[in-house]
Design a protein around this motif. Sequence first.
Motif, PDB file in Angstrom:
ATOM      1  N   ILE A 166       9.221  -1.954   6.737  1.00  0.00           N
ATOM      2  CA  ILE A 166       8.403  -0.820   6.329  1.00  0.00           C
ATOM      3  C   ILE A 166       8.651   0.375   7.245  1.00  0.00           C
ATOM      4  CG2 ILE A 166       6.042   0.004   5.993  1.00  0.00           C
ATOM      5  CD1 ILE A 166       5.243  -2.963   5.595  1.00  0.00           C
ATOM      6  N   LYS A 167       8.883   1.535   6.633  1.00  0.00           N
ATOM      7  CA  LYS A 167       8.954   2.786   7.388  1.00  0.00           C
ATOM      8  C   LYS A 167       7.586   3.455   7.440  1.00  0.00           C
ATOM      9  CE  LYS A 167      13.855   3.846   6.880  1.00  0.00           C
ATOM     10  NZ  LYS A 167      14.859   4.883   6.526  1.00  0.00           N
ATOM     11  N   TYR A 168       6.940   3.564   6.285  1.00  0.00           N
ATOM     12  CA  TYR A 168       5.559   4.065   6.267  1.00  0.00           C
ATOM     13  C   TYR A 168       4.913   3.702   4.931  1.00  0.00           C
ATOM     14  CZ  TYR A 168       7.535   8.060   3.669  1.00  0.00           C
ATOM     15  OH  TYR A 168       8.199   8.855   2.755  1.00  0.00           O
ATOM     16  N   ILE A 169       3.584   3.784   4.910  1.00  0.00           N
ATOM     17  CA  ILE A 169       2.795   3.410   3.740  1.00  0.00           C
ATOM     18  C   ILE A 169       1.847   4.554   3.408  1.00  0.00           C
ATOM     19  CG2 ILE A 169       1.200   1.717   2.762  1.00  0.00           C
ATOM     20  CD1 ILE A 169       2.125  -0.230   4.956  1.00  0.00           C
ATOM     21  N   GLU A 170       1.777   4.885   2.138  1.00  0.00           N
ATOM     22  CA  GLU A 170       0.792   5.862   1.658  1.00  0.00           C
ATOM     23  C   GLU A 170      -0.286   5.119   0.880  1.00  0.00           C
ATOM     24  OE1 GLU A 170       2.392   9.741   0.186  1.00  0.00           O
ATOM     25  OE2 GLU A 170       4.299   8.659   0.298  1.00  0.00           O
ATOM     26  N   VAL A 171      -1.530   5.490   1.123  1.00  0.00           N
ATOM     27  CA  VAL A 171      -2.673   4.795   0.537  1.00  0.00           C
ATOM     28  C   VAL A 171      -3.516   5.791  -0.254  1.00  0.00           C
ATOM     29  CG1 VAL A 171      -4.710   3.398   1.008  1.00  0.00           C
ATOM     30  CG2 VAL A 171      -2.690   3.178   2.470  1.00  0.00           C
ATOM     31  N   SER A 172      -3.818   5.461  -1.507  1.00  0.00           N
ATOM     32  CA  SER A 172      -4.675   6.324  -2.311  1.00  0.00           C
ATOM     33  C   SER A 172      -6.139   6.090  -1.940  1.00  0.00           C
ATOM     34  CB  SER A 172      -4.474   6.033  -3.801  1.00  0.00           C
ATOM     35  OG  SER A 172      -5.073   4.792  -4.147  1.00  0.00           O
TER      36      SER A 172
ATOM     37  N   PHE B  84       4.909   2.001  -0.649  1.00  0.00           N
ATOM     38  CA  PHE B  84       5.711   1.625   0.504  1.00  0.00           C
ATOM     39  C   PHE B  84       7.051   2.347   0.487  1.00  0.00           C
ATOM     40  CE2 PHE B  84       2.719  -1.723  -0.124  1.00  0.00           C
ATOM     41  CZ  PHE B  84       2.456  -2.249   1.132  1.00  0.00           C
ATOM     42  N   THR B  85       7.431   2.892   1.624  1.00  0.00           N
ATOM     43  CA  THR B  85       8.792   3.374   1.836  1.00  0.00           C
ATOM     44  C   THR B  85       9.423   2.463   2.875  1.00  0.00           C
ATOM     45  OG1 THR B  85       8.246   5.670   1.293  1.00  0.00           O
ATOM     46  CG2 THR B  85      10.218   5.300   2.621  1.00  0.00           C
ATOM     47  N   CYS B  86      10.508   1.796   2.468  1.00  0.00           N
ATOM     48  CA  CYS B  86      11.113   0.758   3.301  1.00  0.00           C
ATOM     49  C   CYS B  86      12.592   1.050   3.545  1.00  0.00           C
ATOM     50  CB  CYS B  86      10.980  -0.605   2.627  1.00  0.00           C
ATOM     51  SG  CYS B  86       9.265  -1.137   2.364  1.00  0.00           S
TER      52      CYS B  86
END
Length: 226
Positions: free
Chosen positions: A92-98, A114-116
């Motif tokens: 995982i590079k970063y995660i965005e959460v709604s 997820f951006t991986c």
Amino acid sequence: MYGFILDNNVTSKSLGLRITKVPNIPTTKRVIDSIDVDGREGSLTLFKGWEDLNFSFSVAVPSQRVWREVLPQILNAATITMTNASSVHFKIKYIEVSGLTQLLSNLYECDLTFTCAPFRYLNNVATINRTSSGTVQGYGNIYSLPKITVYGTGSRTLTINGKAIVLNILNGHLILDSELKECYYGNVAQNQNMTGDFPILNVGSNQVTLGTGITKVEIEPRWRML
């Protein structure tokens, strides 16, 4: 039940979460530049690298309190494994959460994106220890970028698949991280004590030659797949 595992030990079930929308995880894609050249039949194509993998899914959450408790574990996770493909994980590079959407009095839903890193990495891969030259068998379906710890003292040469790496080992060992493109000891960069390219391991047979004075190498192979 379809779910996920964070950092190889935290399950979606243990977090109180349930996937409500199964993700569509794409295949790894190349980054290609196409250049039109006068007089050339077709464009000139240049390979530039690999695209990040992006995927998302929705999760059901029993309460806002539970969500507040588990959110830091999700945001700080380094890897994720989907339970329907448990032999591999994603870095995982970063995660965005709604935001949370309330569905019922005791049920909420939100989206995780997820951006991986571009590849799928094999799980349960053992470190390879060698005290003599020999062959390392590569797995997956694309070359890997290993982390290699080289033990010895002084000017020593490690050769992998015919490519020599000359190391000036001052403190008993040096670490070569081909993914980070860094040579280091502890937390101190040692790139000035390395001559040669960072090694790759191919699918299939890899010849590893320990030069005179190298007592051992430890290879974290990082086998991976498209």
